[in-house]
Every structure is written in C-alpha cells, then in structure tokens.
Design an enzyme around this catalytic site. Sequence first.
Site, PDB file in Angstrom:
ATOM      1  N   ASP A 173       1.368   3.767   4.630  1.00 41.84           N
ATOM      2  CA  ASP A 173      -0.171   4.478   3.379  1.00 41.84           C
ATOM      3  C   ASP A 173      -0.959   4.312   4.436  1.00 41.84           C
ATOM      4  O   ASP A 173      -1.821   6.018   4.921  1.00 41.84           O
ATOM      5  CB  ASP A 173      -0.765   3.402   2.871  1.00 41.84           C
ATOM      6  CG  ASP A 173      -1.107   1.710   3.645  1.00 41.84           C
ATOM      7  OD1 ASP A 173      -1.054   1.742   4.365  1.00 41.84           O
ATOM      8  OD2 ASP A 173      -1.229   1.240   2.656  1.00 41.84           O
ATOM      9  N   GLY A 201       0.801  -1.001   0.003  1.00 40.38           N
ATOM     10  CA  GLY A 201      -0.007   0.159   0.342  1.00 40.38           C
ATOM     11  C   GLY A 201       1.124   1.329  -0.529  1.00 40.38           C
ATOM     12  O   GLY A 201       0.548   2.058  -0.650  1.00 40.38           O
ATOM     13  N   LYS A 226      -6.409   6.761  10.489  1.00 40.16           N
ATOM     14  CA  LYS A 226      -7.646   6.786  10.286  1.00 40.16           C
ATOM     15  C   LYS A 226      -7.544   6.900  12.559  1.00 40.16           C
ATOM     16  O   LYS A 226      -7.841   5.439  12.942  1.00 40.16           O
ATOM     17  CB  LYS A 226      -8.497   5.579  10.467  1.00 40.16           C
ATOM     18  CG  LYS A 226      -9.107   5.465   9.094  1.00 40.16           C
ATOM     19  CD  LYS A 226      -9.971   3.826   8.951  1.00 40.16           C
ATOM     20  CE  LYS A 226      -9.633   3.677   7.899  1.00 40.16           C
ATOM     21  NZ  LYS A 226     -10.281   2.586   7.458  1.00 40.16           N
ATOM     22  N   ASP A 262      -4.285   2.731  10.824  1.00 33.26           N
ATOM     23  CA  ASP A 262      -5.811   1.999  11.133  1.00 33.26           C
ATOM     24  C   ASP A 262      -5.957   1.918  12.469  1.00 33.26           C
ATOM     25  O   ASP A 262      -5.981   2.583  13.675  1.00 33.26           O
ATOM     26  CB  ASP A 262      -6.189   0.749  10.768  1.00 33.26           C
ATOM     27  CG  ASP A 262      -8.163   0.298  10.604  1.00 33.26           C
ATOM     28  OD1 ASP A 262      -9.195   1.618  10.519  1.00 33.26           O
ATOM     29  OD2 ASP A 262      -7.888  -0.514  10.342  1.00 33.26           O
ATOM     30  N   ASP A 320      -5.490  -0.496  -1.904  1.00 30.75           N
ATOM     31  CA  ASP A 320      -6.398  -1.665  -2.920  1.00 30.75           C
ATOM     32  C   ASP A 320      -7.996  -2.125  -1.901  1.00 30.75           C
ATOM     33  O   ASP A 320      -8.295  -1.560  -0.963  1.00 30.75           O
ATOM     34  CB  ASP A 320      -5.977  -3.033  -2.826  1.00 30.75           C
ATOM     35  CG  ASP A 320      -5.497  -3.536  -1.633  1.00 30.75           C
ATOM     36  OD1 ASP A 320      -5.299  -3.063  -0.559  1.00 30.75           O
ATOM     37  OD2 ASP A 320      -5.986  -5.036  -1.434  1.00 30.75           O
TER      38      ASP A 320
HETATM   39  P1  IMP Z   1      -3.986  -1.465  11.271  1.00 28.84           P
HETATM   40  O1  IMP Z   1      -2.792  -2.611  11.853  1.00 28.84           O
HETATM   41  O2  IMP Z   1      -5.045  -2.377  11.214  1.00 28.84           O
HETATM   42  O3  IMP Z   1      -2.948  -0.217  11.549  1.00 28.84           O
HETATM   43  O4  IMP Z   1      -4.074  -1.717   9.775  1.00 28.84           O
HETATM   44  C1  IMP Z   1      -3.104  -1.232   8.592  1.00 28.84           C
HETATM   45  C2  IMP Z   1      -2.924  -1.818   7.501  1.00 28.84           C
HETATM   46  O5  IMP Z   1      -4.132  -2.347   7.092  1.00 28.84           O
HETATM   47  C3  IMP Z   1      -2.671  -0.789   6.263  1.00 28.84           C
HETATM   48  O6  IMP Z   1      -0.985  -0.978   5.522  1.00 28.84           O
HETATM   49  C4  IMP Z   1      -3.932  -0.713   5.280  1.00 28.84           C
HETATM   50  O7  IMP Z   1      -3.268  -2.058   4.423  1.00 28.84           O
HETATM   51  C5  IMP Z   1      -4.990  -1.951   5.802  1.00 28.84           C
HETATM   52  N1  IMP Z   1      -5.913  -0.785   5.890  1.00 28.84           N
HETATM   53  C6  IMP Z   1      -6.517  -0.367   7.139  1.00 28.84           C
HETATM   54  N2  IMP Z   1      -7.639   0.595   6.553  1.00 28.84           N
HETATM   55  C7  IMP Z   1      -7.854   0.623   5.384  1.00 28.84           C
HETATM   56  C8  IMP Z   1      -8.319   1.297   4.557  1.00 28.84           C
HETATM   57  O8  IMP Z   1      -9.464   1.620   4.890  1.00 28.84           O
HETATM   58  N3  IMP Z   1      -8.519   0.870   2.922  1.00 28.84           N
HETATM   59  C9  IMP Z   1      -7.582   0.103   2.632  1.00 28.84           C
HETATM   60  N4  IMP Z   1      -6.406  -0.248   3.084  1.00 28.84           N
HETATM   61  C10 IMP Z   1      -6.540  -0.498   5.014  1.00 28.84           C
HETATM   62 MG    MG Z   2      -0.596  -2.012   4.137  1.00 27.76          MG
END
Ligand code: IMP
Ligand code: MG
Length: 187
Positions: A104, A47, A135, A107, A163
């Site tokens: 990217d 991403g 986010k 979350d 994606d």
């Molecule tokens: P985390 O471990 O929950 O912080 O997730 C991070 C990863 O989730 C990012 O690097 C993205 O690949 C994916 N991700 C989280 N939210 C989105 C979104 O809204 N669209 C696309 N990919 C997302």
């Molecule tokens: Mg990612």
Amino acid sequence: MIQPYQNFLGKVLIDSDALQTRIRELAAEIDRDYEGQDLLLICILRGGVVFLVDLMRHLQTPHQVDFMAIASYGVGARQSSGTVRLSLDLQTDIRGRNVLLVEDIIDSGHTLSYVLEFLGTRHPKSLRVCTLLDKVERREVDIPIHYRGFAIPNEFVFGYGLDMDEYYRNLPFIGVVDLEKYVPPEP
Ligand code: IMP
Ligand code: MG
C-alpha cells in the site's frame, strides 16, 4: 461510536477515478514486463489488499497470489518502530518463482527492507516491488521500487486499504487525516 470520516478528513488527496486510472496503467506495465512468464503476487496484510484486488482485476498475466503479515507498528502508533517481525508466513514456496510484492505505502522503508531481505533468503527467481503510494521524504532505508503508483507528501493518509485504528480501509479514495480533528475509538 466510530466517527464518520468526514469529521477528520483534511482533504481528498487521490480520488477514486485517479486511483483506478493509475492502477490500470501499472497493470499494463506489469503485463508488458512479465509477458509469457509465471508470476506470484505477494500482498502484505492488511493495508495492501484493496490495491491488490483492483490490480489483479486489470492484470492479463496469469498469476497466483499469497499473503503475509508483518508487525511493525506499535498498537495505535503512527510511526514505524523500525523493529519488524513476521506475524504470518506465506503458504507458497517461492523458490524459483517471479515474485512481485504488492504494498500500500512505503514510508521509512523499514518494513519492506526486512521483507525483501527475508524473501531473498528463499531464492525466488526474481523479486520486485509494486507500491501504490511512496512517501519519498520519509525514506530511511533505500528500497528498489519497480512500480510506483503515486509519490505523496509527508502527511498521514487513510482509505483505500489504509486504516486509522483499523477502520476506514473501505473508502474508495486516499484522504489526508487532519490529526487535530481525529478522535481515536474508545478501547
Ligand atoms: P515503513 O516501515 O515506515 O515503510 O511503514 C510502512 C507501513 O506503515 C505501511 O505498510 C503502512 O501500514 C504504515 N503507514 C505508513 N504511513 C502511513 C499512512 O500515512 N497511513 C496509514 N498507514 C501508514
Ligand atoms: Mg501496511
């Protein structure tokens, strides 16, 4: 057939001009902070690549780049599983280097928390995070973010590296997905 993105685009959240303007600002900030220092950018596949490439083109600071990959989402899942594992390691020894992680989106924060801990064990001189999107509401683990492009609401977004089932990463804007209209590709 892969459907055209127009079928499920809820709205354009951040257009191409706004992205490029903000990325230029981030690059200027990074240039100020690392002036005269060695810099290694690490991008987490896949991403982050579109953001990485645009950021690199604006950076004046001489730098190297390397890539790593993490598996954190189940196939087709839209939520971080919380379980994260390294699926591609770096080619570069980061000991004593100034490392800037280029992401990217943050979350829940689980992915980055794992990566930061893991990279920390290799003794970089410094370790910072640059994320295009944040986010904020979804955060479950605290992450130190040094450079942040945009705080965004809790909606699923795509484009500009992000994606939907591995497609649409090429779009020059960040769009919100209307999940009721999105039809996954056939296996
Ligand atoms: P985390 O471990 O929950 O912080 O997730 C991070 C990863 O989730 C990012 O690097 C993205 O690949 C994916 N991700 C989280 N939210 C989105 C979104 O809204 N669209 C696309 N990919 C997302
Ligand atoms: Mg990612």
